[in-house]
Design an enzyme around this catalytic site. Structure first.
Site, PDB file in Angstrom:
ATOM      1  N   TRP A 280       0.824  -1.208   0.000  1.00 27.91           N
ATOM      2  CA  TRP A 280       0.000   0.000   0.000  1.00 27.91           C
ATOM      3  C   TRP A 280       0.859   1.260   0.000  1.00 27.91           C
ATOM      4  CZ3 TRP A 280      -3.879  -2.616  -1.321  1.00 27.91           C
ATOM      5  CH2 TRP A 280      -4.314  -3.741  -0.619  1.00 27.91           C
TER       6      TRP A 280
ATOM      7  N   GLU B  26      -2.717   6.467   6.626  1.00 26.61           N
ATOM      8  CA  GLU B  26      -2.030   7.261   7.651  1.00 26.61           C
ATOM      9  C   GLU B  26      -2.760   7.207   8.990  1.00 26.61           C
ATOM     10  OE1 GLU B  26      -0.089  10.900   6.657  1.00 26.61           O
ATOM     11  OE2 GLU B  26       0.075  10.348   4.545  1.00 26.61           O
TER      12      GLU B  26
END
Length: 384
Positions: free
Chosen positions: A157, A364
């Site tokens: 990712w 994040e």
């Protein structure tokens, strides 16, 4: 007391970003999304305009701007093209800031000017197949070989993964030490042993270059370690704290972009003899959208302001990301509802914003992780 009286420079940066997004990004954004096409020309122009190293010291070819200018610009880019805005966020918030704040003088001299100008693009390699939200469970290893580390493992990712010239890689050097044995290493993409997997075929941010990256016996000089031995996990958490402000600004831009499209459409579309904006069912939707987006904007700006003041922005940054990402998802869906059938087709842009919105609740740090961070900061007595 927070002062949101914007300077002429901040407003000029915001307007420059808006003009760039509308005139350069918007005409080709649908095609790039459909084709999953890396935005080569657009990214080059972002570098030339200074959007890829906005907060970097001018001595490293950066803009030397504050965090508030950065989030204002990122919001405008995100209203139009989130494949470009996430690149902008990663390159600014994670890569450039990480190197400038925690890197050695040699590392800054070698890499920052290239990254700030867009000559090079950076990526941040933390997630693994078995280490997503639990970033302490690093399987990638960096074995100390004396004058270098031998790096082995897989990261997935990774935003910018296929096009980045420089990788910041988290790797375990001392398994017995747990998270205190993790190091952050600067790895150049063309070094022997670095290989890039296939591009991910994603729901949203489809032009963004998301890949799995494999490292096989990559020799990384000790000089390319960021900070002291074992600093890697602390480095990642500190940098991600600031990176969340960037993703919050991206989410804010998605919500605001969807709202602007819905508002414009509602003024033009007529039903029962008048614009649909004058029907209470639509007018109240617009009121809710604008109110929620303004609340998200204040949280994002507060987090940026705290960062600029040198104050602890951990809690507010997580709150901004949590709330703004929820509004991006909620109000991109509402925008489609306002446009009706037109909202469901690509040429009206809102369906793309809805697809782009979901990832802001995941990368994040997922929304669940933000709840964890916020609750811990509350219990610590963090006033901000």
């Amino acid at each position: 007391m927070i002062d949101f009286s914007f300077t002429d420079e901040q407003l000029a940066v915001k307007e420059a970003a808006r003009e760039f997004a509308q005139s350069v990004l918007k005409p080709t954004v649908i095609d790039r999304d459909r084709e999953m096409r890396w935005s080569t020309d657009e990214i080059r122009q972002m570098g030339e305009l200074g959007f890829l190293g906005m907060m970097v010291d001018p001595k490293y070819s950066g803009g030397g701007m504050d965090s508030l200018s950065y989030v204002m610009a990122l919001e405008e880019i995100s209203k139009i093209d989130n494949s470009c805005s996430v690149l902008m966020s990663v390159n600014n918030s994670l890569v450039c800031t990480g190197i400038e704040k925690y890197g050695s003088d040699e590392q800054k001299d070698r890499y920052l000017s290239k990254l700030s100008t867009g000559e090079w693009i950076g990526c941040f390699c933390l997630s693994e197949p078995e280490a997503g939200s639990d970033a302490t469970s690093q399987r990638t290893t960096a074995i100390d070989m004396g004058d270098h580390y031998l790096l082995n493992g897989t990261k997935n990712w990774i935003t910018n993964g296929g096009s980045a010239n420089l990788h910041i890689v988290m790797a375990q050097s001392d398994a017995d030490a747990g998270h205190r044995g993790i190091n952050a290493l600067l790895v150049e993409a063309d070094w022997d042993g670095v290989s890039i997997g296939a591009k991910e075929d994603k729901l949203g941010i489809r032009a963004s270059d998301t890949h799995t990256i494999m490292y096989s016996d990559v020799k990384v000089p000790k000089a390319n370690r960021i900070g002291d031995d074992g600093f890697g996990f602390k480095f990642a958490m500190k940098v991600l704290s600031g990176g969340r402000i960037g993703i919050a600004a991206q989410a804010l831009g998605i919500a605001a972009g969807a709202y602007e499209l819905a508002l414009d459409y509602s003024k033009e579309r007529t039903a029962f003899g008048k614009p649909i904006s004058q029907h209470q069912a639509i007018a109240f939707k617009l009121a809710d959208m604008e109110t929620d987006i303004e609340a998200a904007r204040l949280l994002v700006y507060k987090a940026a302001w705290l960062k600029d003041q040198g104050l602890d922005y951990t809690k507010t940054g997580s709150q901004a990301k949590l709330f703004a990402s929820a509004q991006a998802m909620k109000h991109s869906v509402e925008a489609i509802q306002v446009l009706g059938g037109y909202g469901y087709v690509k040429e009206y842009h809102v369906e793309r914003l809805m697809r782009d919105a979901k990832i802001t609740q995941i990368y994040e740090g997922t929304s669940e992780i933000q709840h964890l961070v916020i609750s811990r900061e509350i219990l610590r007595g963090n006033l901000y």
